[in-house]
Design a protein around this motif. Structure first.
Motif, PDB file in Angstrom:
ATOM      1  N   ALA A 135      31.488  36.439  29.555  1.00 42.39           N
ATOM      2  CA  ALA A 135      32.005  37.258  27.919  1.00 42.39           C
ATOM      3  C   ALA A 135      33.718  36.695  28.156  1.00 42.39           C
ATOM      4  N   SER A 136      34.126  36.645  26.951  1.00 42.33           N
ATOM      5  CA  SER A 136      35.523  36.538  27.023  1.00 42.33           C
ATOM      6  C   SER A 136      36.011  36.668  25.908  1.00 42.33           C
ATOM      7  N   THR A 137      37.715  37.294  25.693  1.00 37.03           N
ATOM      8  CA  THR A 137      38.185  37.357  24.156  1.00 37.03           C
ATOM      9  C   THR A 137      38.325  36.436  23.416  1.00 37.03           C
ATOM     10  N   VAL A 195      14.174  45.556  40.237  1.00 34.78           N
ATOM     11  CA  VAL A 195      15.687  45.464  40.951  1.00 34.78           C
ATOM     12  C   VAL A 195      15.747  44.144  40.924  1.00 34.78           C
ATOM     13  N   VAL A 196      16.610  43.371  40.197  1.00 35.86           N
ATOM     14  CA  VAL A 196      17.278  42.340  39.954  1.00 35.86           C
ATOM     15  C   VAL A 196      18.970  42.081  40.651  1.00 35.86           C
ATOM     16  N   SER A 197      18.913  40.707  41.883  1.00 38.32           N
ATOM     17  CA  SER A 197      20.487  41.066  42.388  1.00 38.32           C
ATOM     18  C   SER A 197      20.521  40.018  42.331  1.00 38.32           C
ATOM     19  N   VAL A 198      21.361  39.837  42.346  1.00 34.88           N
ATOM     20  CA  VAL A 198      22.269  38.029  42.134  1.00 34.88           C
ATOM     21  C   VAL A 198      23.735  38.495  43.379  1.00 34.88           C
ATOM     22  N   LYS A 199      24.777  36.838  43.153  1.00 37.60           N
ATOM     23  CA  LYS A 199      25.834  36.529  44.215  1.00 37.60           C
ATOM     24  C   LYS A 199      26.525  36.070  43.504  1.00 37.60           C
ATOM     25  N   VAL A 200      27.902  36.503  43.445  1.00 37.68           N
ATOM     26  CA  VAL A 200      29.138  36.377  42.187  1.00 37.68           C
ATOM     27  C   VAL A 200      29.860  34.751  43.524  1.00 37.68           C
ATOM     28  N   THR A 201      29.863  34.130  43.029  1.00 41.72           N
ATOM     29  CA  THR A 201      30.589  32.913  43.959  1.00 41.72           C
ATOM     30  C   THR A 201      31.587  32.824  43.741  1.00 41.72           C
ATOM     31  N   ASP A 202      32.336  32.426  41.852  1.00 41.47           N
ATOM     32  CA  ASP A 202      33.380  32.389  41.361  1.00 41.47           C
ATOM     33  C   ASP A 202      33.634  32.888  40.134  1.00 41.47           C
ATOM     34  N   PHE A 203      34.975  32.729  40.011  1.00 43.85           N
ATOM     35  CA  PHE A 203      35.391  33.897  38.507  1.00 43.85           C
ATOM     36  C   PHE A 203      36.913  33.585  37.920  1.00 43.85           C
ATOM     37  N   ALA A 204      36.869  33.054  36.807  1.00 40.45           N
ATOM     38  CA  ALA A 204      37.960  32.976  36.625  1.00 40.45           C
ATOM     39  C   ALA A 204      38.905  33.624  36.570  1.00 40.45           C
ATOM     40  N   GLY A 205      40.574  32.794  37.304  1.00 39.23           N
ATOM     41  CA  GLY A 205      41.549  33.629  37.444  1.00 39.23           C
ATOM     42  C   GLY A 205      41.301  34.344  38.835  1.00 39.23           C
ATOM     43  N   THR A 215      42.968  37.551  31.556  1.00 40.77           N
ATOM     44  CA  THR A 215      42.634  39.019  31.552  1.00 40.77           C
ATOM     45  C   THR A 215      41.526  39.094  30.667  1.00 40.77           C
ATOM     46  N   GLY A 216      40.894  38.459  30.450  1.00 41.76           N
ATOM     47  CA  GLY A 216      39.483  38.817  28.984  1.00 41.76           C
ATOM     48  C   GLY A 216      38.562  38.311  29.506  1.00 41.76           C
ATOM     49  N   ALA A 217      37.829  37.972  30.796  1.00 39.49           N
ATOM     50  CA  ALA A 217      36.862  37.329  31.670  1.00 39.49           C
ATOM     51  C   ALA A 217      35.532  38.383  32.483  1.00 39.49           C
TER      52      ALA A 217
END
Length: 930
Positions: free
Chosen positions: A212-214, A91-101, A108-110
């Motif tokens: 990843a991004s476009t 089992v793997v887990s993580v917390k996302v704390t910030d994101f582009a946009g 849109t492409g992130a």
């Protein structure tokens, strides 16, 4: 009434087979640049696709987080990938704390998130699965797969900008379960989970984090708390016990038992129960891991609030203290009042009283008055209403006033009445209006609690949502908001509305340069008033569709003063006293029509996920456009005025030899006032003849002499002299309580047998004088090699501290030093509450997530080990910390027969290399601090 806790019997609610340690985890507290330094020393296996990476670092762009940024490359299509390797179920887990946009400025492409990939994959035949965090490209959280051909978006939860920040993937053979959650405890599967991947069977998998991004977008994402385990249940479990029954806050519990879910690495449980938050009794000790239910023979008493917690014992006998839970059982009377009985500093604006109704109540008679006797006697004057609802909203309340109330419960026959107890509460203190134009001022100087006073006198007192932390600020204390669910809310009465002039100013310390600082009004064109930080070093003021954006420069991870004003026609902004240039605005400028409403501080009232992440201090709202010079004065005032006192304001301490503070900017001296009389300290000047004025100090430190055993409350003030202007300081206080010194490290000398390393035996021991004493073979070195052997500069009290060096980069990866007492110590014969140790970590220490400080206490029969509960960052923040260990938590130690004390840095069962560094140790003592 005397109550006796009786455990009738214990049953198992299921056998949970779990290992005793995580295979790999990273909280990203240790600074590391993965692009420049690769993975060396981190425990990660590899970093793929560097060509698209712009940032991959821990605790650099984002404190305590992994920041990953990529630009213009989705080939290979999974982007930049930091991974570990695993060849079994996990089992793997993580917390996302910030994101582009954001919803306002989308990218849109992130995308980014968790990724698992077969180690034998090639660009021509990719085998991977991702769990995305991508509000637009995956419409929230989504699952993408590659099976040799072009990747495809398999399914999504369609949450868009309500995307959930906690991600989890569980692999059981060919089944891949993909889940998300809002709190890291409760999880929900995506619609197409599990996906079947027979090609993963028997394969070693790369497991990790990606971004990843476009080609036309630059994307980034930040993570925290990465956990990878070989136990199928581990990803869903916190370290603490969780999911209590009765549920926390339950008011209708008819249970005769307590149950819970075990923490992640628990091997046993200690259960505490009581009728007071501060006084719990141990009712069950060392229950095996899978025994998680206790039956209470007498049953729980109706109308009583019970508090309980479960502490988890780990395999190395450290304790993970649990959350405090509460529940109550209904009786005939009304109970569980809100506000709580006797509560002070209650915000009176729009206050609604609530209670838990009696079990057979149909109607409620409510009595409410400032006259306690009138309520107590049930007088007609105090009777407000008979209602079927368990709530009551009184008329306009006064500030700094005590109110009394009671609720009688009426049964169906209209005759049977259960007279309730008399409750009381006191509203927030009143403040004198000194400036009719200053309509709100939150200084956050309370330093504790769930409310903050508006000291302008206009009574916009703030109520906290979530659990903001109190921290040292620019002026006194400040609040720290977590960017998830922390913010404050206050009444919008008397705030600037319509097209009125205004100025808003605040000191901010954003961890992320985005999100709303402050807002009120209505989400309609020209009806709102909102200030928000934006990516790209921008700040925007918005009347909701009528915007001006200013260039601020980078504000992240530093204190800055920001102000925005409106004069009916145009808007100006200032950063650190200097005017900020506008870079864009709506055209034409329409006249605003802002409405009065509640004000949100640190959050948008209209976008659920838009929460400020950082610290905030001295928030002001004026109903006029203030001049540039006044803005500059607000900025420089904070530079001059003394702040961040030690001892902390309103703290309880047991050792004080000196007072310290901080003052930004240049200064010519500090006038210090100190004494037992609050009024004298508030009003004294340099001509004072009472002894309250100590003298002028050149540096931010004043030596004082409080004899050992001194008790009572002391007040002090520091006025700062800067550019020949005296900035009068706040009056701070601290309360002294008694203490018993076990080792103050003052008695050690350069002569045998009084050298410090002859009394605290470390890893190497000593040979002089012969025959010496062998060490314990750990990686600890106590004292310096040459005289003086003690630390004489960084001390908590007195003139000496113990240098404790740890060299955990080499086996056995831990450091320990022990002092054995000549005669056993008796710590049981007084009313001391805690064992306290003071420690200091220099800034050049490394802070590894798996290293911690431990204290082991021994008696004639055995020992108990306690782990320091604070963050690892405190081992390198160049501050003294007091570690208080409640004596009543040392249940297996004979306090009348303490034979030795050991200090350890690092887990003595560690399998990973640790760090090298030093801690300074001082003042091991018993205190009366609870």
């Amino acid at each position: 009434m005397t109550r006796t806790w009786v455990v009738l019997f214990i049953i198992s609610i299921g056998s949970v087979q779990c290992g005793l340690a995580l295979d790999f985890s990273d909280s990203f507290d240790s600074p590391h640049d993965f692009i420049a330094l690769d993975i060396s020393g981190t425990g990660w296996f590899g970093l793929e696709n560097r060509q698209s990476a712009r940032r991959v670092n821990a605790s650099q762009d984002h404190a305590g987080q992994l920041f990953m940024a990529a630009e213009g490359d989705l080939s290979p299509s999974y982007g930049t990938f930091l991974y570990h390797q695993f060849n079994s179920d996990f089992v793997v887990s993580v917390k996302v704390t910030d994101f582009a946009g954001t919803v306002d400025i989308p990218v849109t492409g992130a995308r980014g998130g968790l990724l698992i990939r077969s180690a034998v994959s090639t660009p021509q035949k990719e085998q991977w699965v991702t769990l995305d965090y991508a509000p637009l490209s995956s419409r929230g959280n989504g699952i993408r797969q590659a099976k040799g051909a072009s990747p495809e978006l398999t399914c999504t939860n369609d949450k868009l900008w309500n995307v959930q920040p906690f991600l989890q993937i569980e692999r059981i053979g060919r089944l891949i379960f993909l889940r998300t959650g809002s709190d890291g405890v409760h999880w929900e599967d995506l619609p197409c989970s599990p996906v079947v991947r027979t090609d993963f069977v028997g394969q070693t998998l790369q497991v990790g984090l990606y971004v990843a991004s476009t080609p036309d977008a630059r994307g980034y994402i930040a993570f925290d708390d990465f956990y990878l385990s070989n136990r199928p249940d581990s990803g869903a479990r916190p370290m603490q016990a969780y999911d209590p029954t009765p549920a926390h806050g339950s008011r209708d519990s008819l249970y005769s038992f307590l149950s819970w879910e075990p923490g992640l690495i628990a091997v046993a449980h200690n259960v505490w129960l009581g009728t007071s938050e501060s006084s719990l009794s141990l009712i069950a000790q060392s229950l095996p891991r899978n025994e998680c239910t206790l039956f209470y023979k007498p049953g729980f008493e109706p109308g009583v609030i019970y508090f309980w917690r479960v502490d988890e014992i780990t395999s190395i006998q450290t304790t993970v203290q649990g959350d405090l839970w509460s529940f109550s059982v209904p009786g005939d009377q009304a109970f569980v009042p809100y506000p709580q009985d006797g509560q002070v500093e209650v915000i009176e604006n729009n206050l609604t009283l609530t209670w838990a109704p009696g079990k057979d109540a149909i109607w409620h008679d409510i009595y409410f008055s400032q006259n306690m006797v009138s309520v107590q006697n049930g007088n007609t004057q105090a009777h407000q209403v008979r209602s079927t609802r368990a709530e009551f909203t009184p008329a306009v309340l006064q500030g700094q006033t005590t109110y009394y109330w009671r609720v009688d419960e009426i049964e169906l026959d209209s005759q049977t009445r259960h007279v309730g107890p008399v409750w009381s509460f006191t509203t927030m203190p009143s403040a004198t209006i000194l400036d009719n134009n200053l309509r709100a001022l939150w200084t956050w100087n309370e330093g504790q609690g769930t409310t903050a006073a508006d000291t302008s006198g206009f009574r916009h007192h703030a109520q906290f949502m979530g659990e903001p932390s109190w921290v040292n600020g620019v002026l006194g204390t400040a609040i720290e908001l977590d960017g998830i669910d922390d913010y404050a809310i206050a009444s919008g009465d008397n705030l600037p509305t319509g097209d009125s002039d205004f100025t808003i100013s605040a000191w901010i310390y954003p961890y992320v340069h985005s999100h709303t600082l402050l807002a009120w009004g209505s989400p309609q064109t020209n009806r709102a008033n909102e200030i928000r930080l934006m990516q790209g070093h921008l700040c925007r003021h918005d009347f909701w569709g009528n915007q001006v954006t200013f260039e601020t420069g980078s504000l992240a991870n530093e204190w800055h003063h920001i102000a925005i004003g409106f004069n009916g026609l145009a808007r100006n902004a200032y950063v650190d006293g200097a005017e900020a240039l506008p870079v864009s605005s709506s055209d034409p400028l329409e006249s605003p029509r802002v409405s009065a409403s509640e004000i949100h501080i640190g959050a948008s009232p209209w976008v659920a996920h838009d929460k400020y992440h950082g610290m905030m201090d001295e928030v002001r709202i004026y109903n006029k456009f203030i001049k540039a010079q006044t803005v500059r004065d607000l900025y420089f005032r904070a530079q001059w005025q003394a702040s961040q006192p030690f001892p902390e304001d309103s703290s309880t301490v047991d050792v004080v030899n000196h007072l310290t503070w901080q003052a930004l900017g240049t200064h010519q001296g500090f006038d210090v006032y100190f004494g037992r009389d609050l009024e004298l300290v508030q009003t004294a000047s340099t001509s004072d003849l009472t002894g309250t004025y100590l003298r002028r100090f050149n540096d931010p430190q004043a030596d004082i002499a409080l004899p050992a055993g001194t008790e009572g409350t002391y007040f002090w003030r520091v006025d700062t002299i800067s550019e020949n202007i005296v900035a009068k300081g706040h009056v701070w206080s601290f309360t002294m309580v008694k203490s018993y010194l076990i080792d103050g490290f003052e008695t050690y000398t350069e002569n045998s047998p009084y050298r410090i390393y002859q009394n605290w035996i470390d890893g190497i021991g000593f040979t002089d004088p012969a025959p010496g004493l062998p060490g314990n073979n750990s990686r600890a070195i106590v004292g310096y090699d040459t005289a003086p052997h003690t630390e004489n500069y960084e001390v908590y009290s007195g003139n000496q501290a113990m240098p404790f060096r740890f060299l955990n980069a080499d086996l056995p990866y831990y450091a320990e030093a022990t002092r054995t007492f000549d005669l056993p110590e008796d710590w049981s014969l007084s009313d001391y509450k805690t064992l306290c140790l003071s420690f200091y970590g220099p800034k050049d220490n490394a802070s590894l997530s798996w290293e911690s400080l431990y204290l082991t206490l021994s008696d004639s029969q055995g020992h108990v080990t306690v782990q320091y509960p604070g963050p690892v960052s405190q081992y390198s923040d160049a501050q003294w910390h007091n570690w208080h260990i409640p004596l009543n938590s040392l249940v297996s130690l004979d306090l009348s027969d303490v034979t030795a004390v050991s200090i350890r840095m690092g887990d003595n069962t560690a399998v990973l290399p640790g760090s090298n560094g030093v801690l300074y140790i001082d003042e091991l003592r018993l205190t009366a601090i609870p």
